[in-house]
Design a protein around this motif. Structure first.
Motif, PDB file in Angstrom:
ATOM      1  N   LEU A  99     -66.888 108.352 -55.668  1.00 35.22           N
ATOM      2  CA  LEU A  99     -66.431 108.728 -54.342  1.00 35.22           C
ATOM      3  C   LEU A  99     -65.854 107.482 -53.673  1.00 35.22           C
ATOM      4  O   LEU A  99     -66.127 106.361 -54.086  1.00 35.22           O
ATOM      5  CB  LEU A  99     -67.593 109.281 -53.513  1.00 35.22           C
ATOM      6  N   ASP A 100     -65.085 107.682 -52.640  1.00 35.68           N
ATOM      7  CA  ASP A 100     -64.520 106.561 -51.894  1.00 35.68           C
ATOM      8  C   ASP A 100     -65.579 106.062 -50.916  1.00 35.68           C
ATOM      9  O   ASP A 100     -65.776 106.634 -49.848  1.00 35.68           O
ATOM     10  CB  ASP A 100     -63.265 107.006 -51.146  1.00 35.68           C
ATOM     11  N   SER A 101     -66.290 104.988 -51.311  1.00 35.79           N
ATOM     12  CA  SER A 101     -67.407 104.507 -50.499  1.00 35.79           C
ATOM     13  C   SER A 101     -66.963 103.864 -49.192  1.00 35.79           C
ATOM     14  O   SER A 101     -67.807 103.519 -48.348  1.00 35.79           O
ATOM     15  CB  SER A 101     -68.246 103.505 -51.301  1.00 35.79           C
ATOM     16  N   LEU A 157     -76.326 104.120 -45.801  1.00 36.66           N
ATOM     17  CA  LEU A 157     -77.512 103.821 -45.008  1.00 36.66           C
ATOM     18  C   LEU A 157     -78.468 102.906 -45.781  1.00 36.66           C
ATOM     19  O   LEU A 157     -78.958 101.908 -45.253  1.00 36.66           O
ATOM     20  CB  LEU A 157     -78.218 105.119 -44.620  1.00 36.66           C
ATOM     21  N   PHE A 158     -78.716 103.241 -47.053  1.00 36.46           N
ATOM     22  CA  PHE A 158     -79.541 102.378 -47.900  1.00 36.46           C
ATOM     23  C   PHE A 158     -78.905 100.996 -48.055  1.00 36.46           C
ATOM     24  O   PHE A 158     -79.597  99.972 -48.026  1.00 36.46           O
ATOM     25  CB  PHE A 158     -79.723 103.009 -49.287  1.00 36.46           C
ATOM     26  N   TYR A 159     -77.607 100.982 -48.240  1.00 34.37           N
ATOM     27  CA  TYR A 159     -76.877  99.727 -48.415  1.00 34.37           C
ATOM     28  C   TYR A 159     -77.044  98.826 -47.188  1.00 34.37           C
ATOM     29  O   TYR A 159     -77.322  97.616 -47.319  1.00 34.37           O
ATOM     30  CB  TYR A 159     -75.405 100.036 -48.667  1.00 34.37           C
ATOM     31  N   LEU A 194     -70.832  98.093 -52.980  1.00 38.79           N
ATOM     32  CA  LEU A 194     -71.515  99.363 -53.195  1.00 38.79           C
ATOM     33  C   LEU A 194     -70.566 100.345 -53.864  1.00 38.79           C
ATOM     34  O   LEU A 194     -69.400 100.444 -53.492  1.00 38.79           O
ATOM     35  CB  LEU A 194     -71.969  99.947 -51.850  1.00 38.79           C
ATOM     36  N   GLU A 195     -71.066 101.071 -54.861  1.00 42.00           N
ATOM     37  CA  GLU A 195     -70.350 102.208 -55.451  1.00 42.00           C
ATOM     38  C   GLU A 195     -71.211 103.449 -55.305  1.00 42.00           C
ATOM     39  O   GLU A 195     -72.441 103.376 -55.407  1.00 42.00           O
ATOM     40  CB  GLU A 195     -70.069 101.982 -56.936  1.00 42.00           C
ATOM     41  N   VAL A 196     -70.567 104.592 -55.086  1.00 39.22           N
ATOM     42  CA  VAL A 196     -71.265 105.872 -54.978  1.00 39.22           C
ATOM     43  C   VAL A 196     -70.578 106.870 -55.896  1.00 39.22           C
ATOM     44  O   VAL A 196     -69.352 107.031 -55.842  1.00 39.22           O
ATOM     45  CB  VAL A 196     -71.253 106.408 -53.530  1.00 39.22           C
ATOM     46  N   SER A 197     -71.347 107.536 -56.732  1.00 39.52           N
ATOM     47  CA  SER A 197     -70.754 108.476 -57.683  1.00 39.52           C
ATOM     48  C   SER A 197     -70.537 109.847 -57.051  1.00 39.52           C
ATOM     49  O   SER A 197     -71.062 110.159 -55.974  1.00 39.52           O
ATOM     50  CB  SER A 197     -71.672 108.636 -58.906  1.00 39.52           C
ATOM     51  N   TYR A 220     -75.268  98.729 -56.774  1.00 38.86           N
ATOM     52  CA  TYR A 220     -75.102  97.489 -56.036  1.00 38.86           C
ATOM     53  C   TYR A 220     -74.639  96.402 -57.012  1.00 38.86           C
ATOM     54  O   TYR A 220     -75.178  96.283 -58.116  1.00 38.86           O
ATOM     55  CB  TYR A 220     -76.423  97.013 -55.427  1.00 38.86           C
ATOM     56  N   THR A 221     -73.674  95.612 -56.587  1.00 38.62           N
ATOM     57  CA  THR A 221     -73.279  94.434 -57.346  1.00 38.62           C
ATOM     58  C   THR A 221     -73.616  93.199 -56.516  1.00 38.62           C
ATOM     59  O   THR A 221     -73.352  93.166 -55.303  1.00 38.62           O
ATOM     60  CB  THR A 221     -71.773  94.448 -57.655  1.00 38.62           C
ATOM     61  N   PHE A 222     -74.222  92.206 -57.180  1.00 41.02           N
ATOM     62  CA  PHE A 222     -74.685  91.002 -56.505  1.00 41.02           C
ATOM     63  C   PHE A 222     -73.725  89.841 -56.740  1.00 41.02           C
ATOM     64  O   PHE A 222     -72.876  89.878 -57.622  1.00 41.02           O
ATOM     65  CB  PHE A 222     -76.086  90.633 -56.996  1.00 41.02           C
ATOM     66  N   GLU A 223     -73.887  88.808 -55.941  1.00 41.05           N
ATOM     67  CA  GLU A 223     -72.990  87.646 -56.003  1.00 41.05           C
ATOM     68  C   GLU A 223     -72.922  87.029 -57.390  1.00 41.05           C
ATOM     69  O   GLU A 223     -71.868  86.556 -57.816  1.00 41.05           O
ATOM     70  CB  GLU A 223     -73.465  86.580 -54.996  1.00 41.05           C
ATOM     71  N   ASN A 224     -74.039  87.046 -58.105  1.00 45.10           N
ATOM     72  CA  ASN A 224     -74.063  86.397 -59.425  1.00 45.10           C
ATOM     73  C   ASN A 224     -73.629  87.327 -60.552  1.00 45.10           C
ATOM     74  O   ASN A 224     -73.729  86.973 -61.717  1.00 45.10           O
ATOM     75  CB  ASN A 224     -75.451  85.832 -59.716  1.00 45.10           C
TER      76      ASN A 224
END
Length: 228
Positions: free
Chosen positions: A87-89, A112-114, A170-173, A190-194
């Protein structure tokens, strides 16, 4: 693969920690030679510090869930992970009393979680926004008292924020259907800096009373692969 000290845990997992905290407190009483009846086991008051602070063993178990990298996720996609569209987050719906569109709900809840997991909002604001959108099955993972729920969510957030490795995206399916379409689910990533990634799967159900989609579960997921 690097093991991290702090991660963002799903609330369904926290419920087992609450039970563990109760069991540990009971064991401490028994170790001290105190007499504990069956009735007292049901009514014993647990010290909040012991309840809200996770043990080293619990933290180690949690850390294992966020040890996957983007490269690992690509490799895992070759091993039968579900293929989904995203989906388009960036198109986050406005807050409202109920959501009758499951895709709209997925975007709202994921965002909201993000925001909560990135400390954009505090525990009290998060709970106020989440409360109208959860079913009893999900509510049971929190303390029963409303003020204790807010306190718990504040402590939970403080415990697992890692300033050295922040969430950057953030990505949402898409939403998928199960059980005659009254229950559905979707993923978030979630993708983190590292470069590490963390996946969740959220189960939602159509509430008969309000005819709205509500959360019944939010848990770790091995992830997904993208449809071409």
């Amino acid at each position: 693969m690097r093991t991290v000290k702090k991660i963002i845990v799903p609330f369904v997992l926290v419920s087992s920690f609450l039970l563990t905290g109760c069991n540990n407190a009971m064991e401490n009483m028994l170790d001290k030679g105190e007499s504990v009846s069956e009735k007292e086991k049901d009514t014993v008051e647990i010290n909040k510090e012991e309840l809200y602070n996770f043990s080293d063993e619990q933290k180690e178990a949690l850390a294992k869930a966020k040890s996957i990298t983007a490269e690992d996720a690509i490799d895992a996609s070759k091993n039968g992970l579900e293929k989904v569209k995203l989906l388009d987050s960036s198109k986050v719906p406005a807050a409202k009393g109920k959501f009758t569109d499951s895709s709209e709900f997925a975007l709202y809840i994921s965002n909201l979680f993000y925001k909560y997991h990135t400390s954009a909002i505090d525990g009290r604001s998060f709970y106020a926004a989440l409360k109208p959108h959860i079913l009893e099955e999900f509510a049971e993972v929190f303390p029963q008292d409303e003020k204790e729920r807010e306190e718990f969510l504040t402590r939970y957030q403080q415990e697992y924020m890692d300033d050295s490795n922040k969430i950057v995206s953030l990505e949402v399916s898409e939403v998928k259907s199960i059980q005659l379409d009254v229950e559905r689910y979707f993923y978030r990533k979630y993708t983190f800096e590292n470069g590490e990634v963390l996946y969740y799967i959220t189960n939602i159900k159509l509430d008969d009373d309000t005819v709205a989609w509500k959360i019944i579960n939010d848990d770790f997921s091995p992830g997904y692969s993208l449809k071409q």
